[in-house]
Motif scaffolding. Structure first.
Motif, PDB file in Angstrom:
ATOM      1  N   MET A  86       0.824  -1.202   0.000  1.00 16.37           N
ATOM      2  CA  MET A  86       0.000   0.000   0.000  1.00 16.37           C
ATOM      3  C   MET A  86       0.861   1.255   0.000  1.00 16.37           C
ATOM      4  O   MET A  86       0.604   2.202  -0.757  1.00 16.37           O
ATOM      5  CB  MET A  86      -0.922   0.012   1.223  1.00 16.37           C
ATOM      6  N   LEU A  87       1.892   1.279   0.841  1.00 16.64           N
ATOM      7  CA  LEU A  87       2.750   2.463   0.910  1.00 16.64           C
ATOM      8  C   LEU A  87       3.437   2.735  -0.421  1.00 16.64           C
ATOM      9  O   LEU A  87       3.571   3.884  -0.836  1.00 16.64           O
ATOM     10  CB  LEU A  87       3.779   2.283   2.020  1.00 16.64           C
ATOM     11  N   SER A  88       3.863   1.676  -1.092  1.00 13.83           N
ATOM     12  CA  SER A  88       4.509   1.842  -2.389  1.00 13.83           C
ATOM     13  C   SER A  88       3.560   2.510  -3.378  1.00 13.83           C
ATOM     14  O   SER A  88       3.947   3.420  -4.126  1.00 13.83           O
ATOM     15  CB  SER A  88       4.961   0.486  -2.934  1.00 13.83           C
ATOM     16  N   ALA A  89       2.304   2.082  -3.367  1.00 12.03           N
ATOM     17  CA  ALA A  89       1.323   2.675  -4.272  1.00 12.03           C
ATOM     18  C   ALA A  89       1.007   4.112  -3.879  1.00 12.03           C
ATOM     19  O   ALA A  89       0.862   4.987  -4.742  1.00 12.03           O
ATOM     20  CB  ALA A  89       0.051   1.837  -4.285  1.00 12.03           C
ATOM     21  N   LEU A  90       0.912   4.391  -2.589  1.00 13.42           N
ATOM     22  CA  LEU A  90       0.591   5.741  -2.135  1.00 13.42           C
ATOM     23  C   LEU A  90       1.703   6.722  -2.473  1.00 13.42           C
ATOM     24  O   LEU A  90       1.457   7.897  -2.759  1.00 13.42           O
ATOM     25  CB  LEU A  90       0.339   5.750  -0.629  1.00 13.42           C
ATOM     26  N   GLU A  91       2.951   6.237  -2.426  1.00 11.84           N
ATOM     27  CA  GLU A  91       4.096   7.121  -2.649  1.00 11.84           C
ATOM     28  C   GLU A  91       4.482   7.239  -4.124  1.00 11.84           C
ATOM     29  O   GLU A  91       5.370   8.017  -4.469  1.00 11.84           O
ATOM     30  CB  GLU A  91       5.292   6.617  -1.835  1.00 11.84           C
ATOM     31  N   ASP A  92       3.812   6.507  -4.985  1.00 11.42           N
ATOM     32  CA  ASP A  92       4.086   6.577  -6.421  1.00 11.42           C
ATOM     33  C   ASP A  92       3.696   7.971  -6.924  1.00 11.42           C
ATOM     34  O   ASP A  92       2.529   8.379  -6.813  1.00 11.42           O
ATOM     35  CB  ASP A  92       3.277   5.501  -7.149  1.00 11.42           C
ATOM     36  N   ALA A  93       4.656   8.691  -7.461  1.00 13.13           N
ATOM     37  CA  ALA A  93       4.406  10.069  -7.894  1.00 13.13           C
ATOM     38  C   ALA A  93       3.340  10.154  -8.974  1.00 13.13           C
ATOM     39  O   ALA A  93       2.699  11.193  -9.139  1.00 13.13           O
ATOM     40  CB  ALA A  93       5.714  10.699  -8.387  1.00 13.13           C
TER      41      ALA A  93
END
Length: 213
Positions: A86-93
């Motif tokens: 989830m964090l990876s997706a949220l932090e995707d610019a």
């Protein structure tokens, strides 16, 4: 030379650590099985020890008491839901609000699919154990905190008219919760994929300003 002896002592130490970790994990797995099958009140530390095939003192040494066992089982829930994804997706610019909402819905789907029984267990136990009630509330506050961070990062005009960040967090919580998940999957026969897809669309419709025109 004593290199071999030193190496053997080092490996023996690592082996003891690994064995201790596996013992703790097996105790936690046994506790989860019994708590889910029989409930908080009916499950004893002795029963957990017997299920895990360890001694009662070993259980106390590993987790302290029955409340400690529930905390350990609950702590593992976030791990099973893959918060890193989830964090990876949220932090995707390149991820806009709709994709971020979908990422959060996916996390909640995984959490409830894999550990919904544990969440219900902690909530049940919290009715008589203030420490576990506090742990349940803390879990909810962490979830709300993530949503506040995400929604606050959006530019003005992304949220629907009349919605501020606290209200948007409330709407999210009303849609994506373990009771809705259980109703749809258990009582209504929805698949977890269908729940996640519906959540993603419903969140976008309820929280985001519609495109003009």
């Amino acid at each position: 030379m004593d290199v071999g002896g030193t190496g053997k002592r080092r490996y023996d130490s690592l082996r003891r650590v690994a064995q201790a970790q596996e013992t703790r994990a097996e105790i936690a797995r046994a506790a989860r099985r019994l708590f889910v099958a029989h409930g908080w009140a009916a499950t004893t530390v002795r029963a957990v020890a017997e299920e895990a095939e360890v001694s009662v003192p070993t259980v106390y040494a590993a987790y302290g008491d029955k409340a400690g066992l529930v905390r350990a089982v609950a702590d593992a829930a976030d791990v099973t839901a893959d918060v890193a994804a989830m964090l990876s997706a949220l932090e995707d610019a390149s991820a806009g609000p709709e994709r971020q909402l979908a990422a959060m819905a996916g996390y909640d789907r995984r959490l409830f699919e894999r550990s919904g029984d544990v969440i219900a267990l902690v909530r049940e136990a919290g009715r008589t154990e203030p420490e576990l009630a506090a742990a349940y509330d803390e879990g909810r506050r962490r979830g709300d905190g993530t949503r506040v961070q995400v929604f606050s990062s959006w530019p003005d005009g992304v949220l629907r008219d009349g919605l501020d960040v606290p209200a948007a967090v409330d709407v999210y919580a009303a849609l994506c919760n373990v009771d809705v998940y259980t109703t749809l999957t258990v009582e209504r026969g929805w698949s977890p994929d269908r729940v996640e897809t519906w959540w993603s669309g419903a969140l976008a419709r309820e929280l985001l300003r519609p495109p003009s025109g």
